[in-house]
Design an enzyme around this catalytic site. Structure first.
Site, PDB file in Angstrom:
ATOM      1  N   GLU A   1       0.238  16.065   3.280  1.00 25.06           N
ATOM      2  CA  GLU A   1       0.857  15.820   1.978  1.00 25.06           C
ATOM      3  C   GLU A   1      -0.223  15.520   0.942  1.00 25.06           C
ATOM      4  O   GLU A   1      -0.884  14.488   1.015  1.00 25.06           O
ATOM      5  CB  GLU A   1       1.825  14.629   2.035  1.00 25.06           C
ATOM      6  CG  GLU A   1       3.010  14.823   2.953  1.00 25.06           C
ATOM      7  CD  GLU A   1       3.919  13.600   2.967  1.00 25.06           C
ATOM      8  OE1 GLU A   1       3.752  12.718   2.077  1.00 25.06           O
ATOM      9  OE2 GLU A   1       4.775  13.504   3.856  1.00 25.06           O
TER      10      GLU A   1
ATOM     11  N   GLU B   1       4.944   9.383   8.969  1.00 26.14           N
ATOM     12  CA  GLU B   1       4.267   8.190   8.458  1.00 26.14           C
ATOM     13  C   GLU B   1       4.656   6.922   9.226  1.00 26.14           C
ATOM     14  O   GLU B   1       4.881   5.864   8.631  1.00 26.14           O
ATOM     15  CB  GLU B   1       4.541   8.027   6.963  1.00 26.14           C
ATOM     16  CG  GLU B   1       3.945   9.148   6.116  1.00 26.14           C
ATOM     17  CD  GLU B   1       4.089   8.929   4.623  1.00 26.14           C
ATOM     18  OE1 GLU B   1       3.133   9.219   3.899  1.00 26.14           O
ATOM     19  OE2 GLU B   1       5.157   8.469   4.197  1.00 26.14           O
TER      20      GLU B   1
END
EC number: 3.2.1.23
Length: 590
Positions: free
Chosen positions: A274, A200
């Site tokens: 995710e 991320e």
């Protein structure tokens, strides 16, 4: 005889080869069911071909789930993997927590519950491919996103950038990690089919050269499998790196989200790295629960099935078109009843016999204490002690991280934290000891404030506008060695009817038969930490929401089990072992 036997062997070999080829052709459109130990002749690995994944040139679908080896007792690794298979999953994803593998700079631990090689090999044995997410930053709702706290000893540290002090530490870590990982890649016969570059980074994006650095750090150490990145929608375009497939993270599938992924990278398979399964519970708040049709975990902390498991099992079974393995039986839970904490010792009595203070004119933050072979202190508490004359106005200037209990001698005065920055100290005769017991309540795991996560006293504290000086500083990291030493010091006494901490309390749980999972309920206790047979179970706090702590059966012994509680304030006399968790007042979220 030999030539005849050779022709016969060749004929049998040819028939076997033909059967294998026909079997593979029949499975061409169901290649996803192949498992690591069934596939030989590996050359191409996982690749992208237009809008789909291919493995050895055959269409391949990834049905993945996360399982973090460092969060599950090693004895339960295989149980959780078998449950993944029974759910219809074929791929396991896991992070690698740098701050556990290198808790002290230059000392690496890949043993016991941190045996990454054993974990990955067990995944292969149980028919699971692996997507490895080695960081160095992992987020993962983990302290400092998995980065070691000793990195913050450098006052100029710039985490997750190409700052020299950071990249030198990452290089040293990867030099130890990658020799474990590289032989377990797909092309070398292992289960790893892809490796994620950082995590991320698009939501951080402080250094445009950083992702290229991490990618090359992987490639230069022998990573040859498909590379991926992982970002939420807002970070997607900022977290890209050339040569890596972009994947997306989200809570709910919003309209247009996957089309947006197409604008970031065209003609590539769409993958959700995710699909978030839970959300944060905050101290003092409710326990959040989401509808299982959009948002929920597949298993509980103790490995029990949720309704989400069976919904996903039904879905994947329809997609795969074949029966799935039967779900394994869940582990029985035990209720061992009331456990009496019969002995205690005050923290003030522990100090002279067990802890050697660090003397300093100025306050020192936790990470810079001269401890652990110069790696500082990562977790727990720090006690700052100095001498004052008289009382007055105490002001922290917001230098307490995160919460300090204030004592004059042994008398509790109040607390300092982010919201309360000043206290009145009572007047008194002569010189007295001012004590600040500072608790590290955890470093943030996500966001732009990673460089500001030093703990303890991070600057001066003032009494009547004069900075305090000449400290004795006691480290209360409460590592296993410290907890073991507690047993042997003098001063343990029978617990009185009423006692106010801080203090350590000790009791015994006797188990007649094979130990089972249980949950410890601390009703009547205020705030502290629980240790069982030296294992840290975690914090408790009466403000909730969580009312129980999970105690895995493998951490218990047949016979006598030692329970030690560090209670900051008001202690109870007993704790309860129950067979169901109490997670607090439930609030349903749409």
């Amino acid at each position: 005889m030999w030539p005849c036997g050779g022709r016969r062997q060749r004929r049998l070999g040819g028939v076997a080869l033909l059967i294998l080829v026909l079997w593979l052709l029949l499975r061409r459109f169901n290649w996803s069911e192949l498992i690591p130990l069934q596939l030989w002749g590996r050359t191409l690995g996982l690749q992208t071909e237009n809008s789909q994944f291919v493995l050895e040139g055959m269409p391949f679908r990834i049905f993945g789930g996360s399982m973090h080896y460092f969060r599950v007792p090693r004895e339960y690794w295989e149980d959780r993997m078998l449950k993944m298979k029974a759910c219809g999953l074929n791929t396991l994803t896991t992070y690698v927590p740098w701050n556990l593998h290198e808790q002290e700079r230059g000392k690496f631990d890949f043993s016991r519950n941190l045996d990454l090689e054993a974990f990955l090999s067990l995944a292969a044995k149980n028919g699971l491919w692996v997507i490895l997410r080695p960081g160095p930053y992992i987020c993962s709702e983990w302290d400092l996103g998995g980065l070691p706290s000793w990195l913050l000893q450098d006052p100029e540290m710039q985490l997750r950038t190409t700052y020299k002090g950071f990249t030198e530490a990452v290089d040293a870590y990867f030099d130890h990690l990658m020799p474990i990982v590289v032989p377990l890649q797909y092309k070398k016969g292992g289960p790893i089919i892809a490796v994620q570059v950082e995590n991320e980074y698009g939501s951080y994006a402080k250094d445009p050269n950083y992702m290229t650095y991490v990618k090359m750090a992987l490639l230069n150490r022998g990573i040859v499998e498909l590379l991926m990145t992982s970002d939420n929608k807002n970070g997607l375009s900022f977290g890209l790196v050339e040569g890596a497939l972009a994947t997306v993270n989200f809570q709910k599938l919003e309209p247009g989200l996957l089309k947006y992924l197409d604008t970031v990278q065209r003609d590539q398979p769409k993958m959700v790295m995710e699909y978030w399964t839970g959300w944060f519970d905050n101290w003092g708040g409710p326990h959040y629960v989401f509808d299982a049709d959009d948002y929920d975990a597949v298993l509980t902390e103790a490995g029990d099935y949720t309704s989400k498991f069976f919904k996903l099992r039904q879905l994947f079974s329809m997609i795969i078109g074949q029966p799935l393995p039967l779900p394994p039986m869940i582990e029985s839970k035990a209720s061992y009843g009331a456990i009496l904490l019969h002995q205690y010792i005050s923290l003030w009595d522990v100090l002279p016999s067990l802890l050697q203070p660090i003397k300093s004119e100025f306050p020192i933050n936790m990470e810079n204490l001269r401890l652990n072979d110069s790696s500082g202190q990562s977790y727990g508490y720090v006690l700052y002690e100095t001498v004052i004359f008289g009382g007055g106005h105490l002001h922290s200037r917001d230098h307490v991280r995160d919460r300090a209990q204030v004592f004059v001698n042994t008398m509790y005065v109040g607390e300092l934290d982010y919201n309360t920055v000043e206290l009145s100290l009572p007047d008194g005769q002569g010189f007295r000891q001012l004590r600040l017991l500072v608790e590290n309540r955890g470093r943030v795991n996500y966001g732009l404030a990673l460089n500001e996560q030093r703990k303890g006293l991070i600057g001066d504290v003032f009494l009547n506008k004069t900075p305090l000086r000449n400290f004795k500083i006691y480290s209360l990291e409460m590592k296993p060695g410290f907890m073991k030493s507690l047993r042997h010091i003098a001063g343990w006494s029978a617990v009185p009817d009423y006692f106010v901490g801080p203090a350590f309390f000790c009791g015994r749980l006797w188990i007649e038969h094979q130990p089972q999972d249980t949950f410890l309920k601390l009703q009547g206790w205020e705030k502290g930490v629980v240790f069982v047979n030296g294992q840290n179970l975690g914090r408790y706090w009466k403000i909730g929401p969580q009312e129980t702590l999970y105690l895995p059966g493998p951490w218990l012994w047949k016979g006598s089990n030692e329970i030690v509680i560090f209670e900051e304030r008001t202690a109870g006399r007993i704790i309860q072992s129950v067979d169901i968790p109490y997670l607090g007042r439930t609030q349903y979220v749409d």
